[in-house]
Design a protein around this motif. Sequence first.
Motif, PDB file in Angstrom:
ATOM      1  N   ASP A  84     -13.262 -92.547   0.914  1.00 10.60           N
ATOM      2  CA  ASP A  84     -14.260 -91.910   0.052  1.00 10.60           C
ATOM      3  C   ASP A  84     -14.089 -92.468  -1.358  1.00 10.60           C
ATOM      4  O   ASP A  84     -13.053 -92.247  -1.997  1.00 10.60           O
ATOM      5  CB  ASP A  84     -14.069 -90.389   0.063  1.00 10.60           C
ATOM      6  N   TYR A  85     -15.088 -93.186  -1.834  1.00 10.91           N
ATOM      7  CA  TYR A  85     -15.013 -93.880  -3.123  1.00 10.91           C
ATOM      8  C   TYR A  85     -15.807 -93.146  -4.215  1.00 10.91           C
ATOM      9  O   TYR A  85     -16.125 -93.734  -5.239  1.00 10.91           O
ATOM     10  CB  TYR A  85     -15.539 -95.311  -2.976  1.00 10.91           C
ATOM     11  N   THR A  86     -16.098 -91.871  -4.001  1.00 15.77           N
ATOM     12  CA  THR A  86     -16.926 -91.123  -4.955  1.00 15.77           C
ATOM     13  C   THR A  86     -16.276 -91.044  -6.333  1.00 15.77           C
ATOM     14  O   THR A  86     -16.908 -91.359  -7.353  1.00 15.77           O
ATOM     15  CB  THR A  86     -17.200 -89.709  -4.418  1.00 15.77           C
TER      16      THR A  86
ATOM     17  N   ARG B 176      -8.845 -85.363   2.590  1.00 13.15           N
ATOM     18  CA  ARG B 176      -9.184 -85.192   1.176  1.00 13.15           C
ATOM     19  C   ARG B 176      -9.355 -83.725   0.796  1.00 13.15           C
ATOM     20  O   ARG B 176      -8.845 -83.276  -0.228  1.00 13.15           O
ATOM     21  CB  ARG B 176     -10.476 -85.960   0.866  1.00 13.15           C
TER      22      ARG B 176
ATOM     23  N   PRO C 202     -17.014 -98.067   3.153  1.00 12.20           N
ATOM     24  CA  PRO C 202     -16.735 -97.036   2.150  1.00 12.20           C
ATOM     25  C   PRO C 202     -17.880 -96.027   2.109  1.00 12.20           C
ATOM     26  O   PRO C 202     -19.046 -96.375   2.326  1.00 12.20           O
ATOM     27  CB  PRO C 202     -16.681 -97.843   0.852  1.00 12.20           C
ATOM     28  N   LEU C 203     -17.555 -94.774   1.844  1.00  4.87           N
ATOM     29  CA  LEU C 203     -18.581 -93.745   1.690  1.00  4.87           C
ATOM     30  C   LEU C 203     -18.533 -93.191   0.266  1.00  4.87           C
ATOM     31  O   LEU C 203     -17.450 -92.998  -0.295  1.00  4.87           O
ATOM     32  CB  LEU C 203     -18.376 -92.613   2.693  1.00  4.87           C
ATOM     33  N   ILE C 204     -19.721 -92.962  -0.298  1.00  7.14           N
ATOM     34  CA  ILE C 204     -19.818 -92.404  -1.649  1.00  7.14           C
ATOM     35  C   ILE C 204     -20.848 -91.281  -1.623  1.00  7.14           C
ATOM     36  O   ILE C 204     -21.986 -91.480  -1.190  1.00  7.14           O
ATOM     37  CB  ILE C 204     -20.217 -93.473  -2.682  1.00  7.14           C
ATOM     38  N   ARG C 205     -20.421 -90.110  -2.081  1.00  7.97           N
ATOM     39  CA  ARG C 205     -21.304 -88.953  -2.102  1.00  7.97           C
ATOM     40  C   ARG C 205     -22.147 -88.927  -3.378  1.00  7.97           C
ATOM     41  O   ARG C 205     -21.721 -89.412  -4.425  1.00  7.97           O
ATOM     42  CB  ARG C 205     -20.469 -87.669  -1.999  1.00  7.97           C
TER      43      ARG C 205
ATOM     44  N   THR D 275     -17.552 -83.217   4.671  1.00  8.22           N
ATOM     45  CA  THR D 275     -18.020 -84.574   4.426  1.00  8.22           C
ATOM     46  C   THR D 275     -17.544 -85.481   5.553  1.00  8.22           C
ATOM     47  O   THR D 275     -16.505 -85.231   6.172  1.00  8.22           O
ATOM     48  CB  THR D 275     -17.493 -85.110   3.080  1.00  8.22           C
TER      49      THR D 275
ATOM     50  N   ASP E 218     -15.629 -88.123   7.219  1.00  9.62           N
ATOM     51  CA  ASP E 218     -14.358 -88.782   6.921  1.00  9.62           C
ATOM     52  C   ASP E 218     -14.050 -89.720   8.076  1.00  9.62           C
ATOM     53  O   ASP E 218     -13.493 -89.314   9.102  1.00  9.62           O
ATOM     54  CB  ASP E 218     -13.250 -87.736   6.757  1.00  9.62           C
TER      55      ASP E 218
ATOM     56  N   TYR F  91     -11.677 -97.534   5.708  1.00 10.08           N
ATOM     57  CA  TYR F  91     -12.498 -96.334   5.514  1.00 10.08           C
ATOM     58  C   TYR F  91     -11.933 -95.480   4.387  1.00 10.08           C
ATOM     59  O   TYR F  91     -10.732 -95.238   4.322  1.00 10.08           O
ATOM     60  CB  TYR F  91     -12.535 -95.507   6.801  1.00 10.08           C
TER      61      TYR F  91
ATOM     62  N   TYR G 181     -25.406 -88.627   0.475  1.00  5.87           N
ATOM     63  CA  TYR G 181     -24.652 -89.873   0.456  1.00  5.87           C
ATOM     64  C   TYR G 181     -25.526 -91.037   0.000  1.00  5.87           C
ATOM     65  O   TYR G 181     -26.752 -91.018   0.172  1.00  5.87           O
ATOM     66  CB  TYR G 181     -24.130 -90.218   1.861  1.00  5.87           C
TER      67      TYR G 181
END
Length: 479
Positions: free
Chosen positions: A418-420, A38, A174-177, A83, A85, A416, A149
């Motif tokens: 990044d859904y931010t 990303r 999923p990860l969201i910052r 971040t 990943d 996996y 996060y």
Amino acid sequence: MHNIHPLPLESLVAADGERHWVGYATLQASLQCEAPLRQPCAVSTGHIRGSVRMENGIRVFDQRYRPQADAAGHIFFALKHETIDLLALKEILVRLGSAAVTAIVSAYPTRQPARTLWFLHEWLTGERLPLDDADTRMRFVPLLDAQRYFTGPPRPSRRHRIIDNLPGTRLFCPLIRKTEELQRFIDADLSRQVEEVIGRTSQEVWRRAASFLLLADSRASFAIEGECPPRNRIERWAQVIQQSGARALSLTEILSMHEALIQDHRFVAKGFRHEGVFLGERDRLGEPQPVFIGARPQDIESLIQGLVDSHGIMTEAAIDPVVHAAAIAFGFVFIHPFEDGNGRMHRALIHQILAEQHFAPPGIVFPVSAVMLDQIEEYQRTLREFSAPLMHSIQWQSIEQGNVEVLNDTADLYRYGDYTAIAEFLYRAVEQTISELLPKEVSYLTSYDKAQRAVGSRIDMPANQIRNLIMFITPYVLI
């Protein structure tokens, strides 16, 4: 420790010669990884003001941040300054191999990044490294920084002395910052604003507004996909939406919702698909021209089970409902588990989660589909910015039926991410629904009732004729 896993120096130098790639970027180049990255990072050859700055989408650090030029140095840089990943990390760790990872952890047994690396290797790959459990005198440290996060509930791993607070499982995470934009939305307490609108509105007006908004959302959900179905199909799907949150989300509930959506299974098979699926066009010879390809059929059930399990973890952690809905609903549409109806199901899941997490008052459906239709280019761009990079990692071939067959293991592409940016988009849609659409509909109905009473008090006219008169006059009043 030096050169546990030496890396080719040429992979460190950026094209302009003024920066050196570091962290994920160097590891991926050295190990010939294919996972999309990303935001790559680099270190400057000189000093820069403020220690770090953005240059054409690259985070550039001052030269004093340059890590030791081996696998350990670049992994530790990534875990500390970049971040998390999970997609990139898993491919890196698999290509490094368990022996190299074991050597790094053994060389730095007390360092937090080494323990984080150890935990993530075993968590992501399912392979237990030949290492004794961490010294019990070391304090537990969280895997994700809760200041950066949205995190799951704390689950201590005594083996690594790491607190697992990931918002998902190995099957889907999923990860969201925590960005300034998301924090602004959360601080605005939009759910409370809805309650205030309800409190100022009569129950009858609110009931009619809710009915209109439900139908508007259903129409918009079909329109997004370029469909103009008969009213009975719209109403049928509206009934599915109206029941959102009545039953907890589960694999069975997802299948049940989809069956209620389709009903006529002469052309669409029940349950999860057994063939590939793609979005895009076909050329004049019928050859697929995909812009996106869904998960392989053999991966669907485990991915959806992981998605449901992640939903449970987010629920336990009381993650913000809109953030929660973004991760689950958009995660679903990228998996694309059904032959048809994936887009409508994905938007239905937004309603399901907002209702289940009590963001929406009982009986109220936020017409987020109507906002998505109004902002269709932004909606499509949000989907494309997440999914397009994945296509570079998918090997496929066309088959006789004009469909596609995926040739490589792609499950991690859907597990996996990044859904931010996706959460920010969904929150903007919810905010517009609450600040504009809801008050506008309530205001219209309140004005309509006043006009109906005013006409009825002056003219002896049947109610249906009064309604027709108001409907005739309204466009001219709104000009």
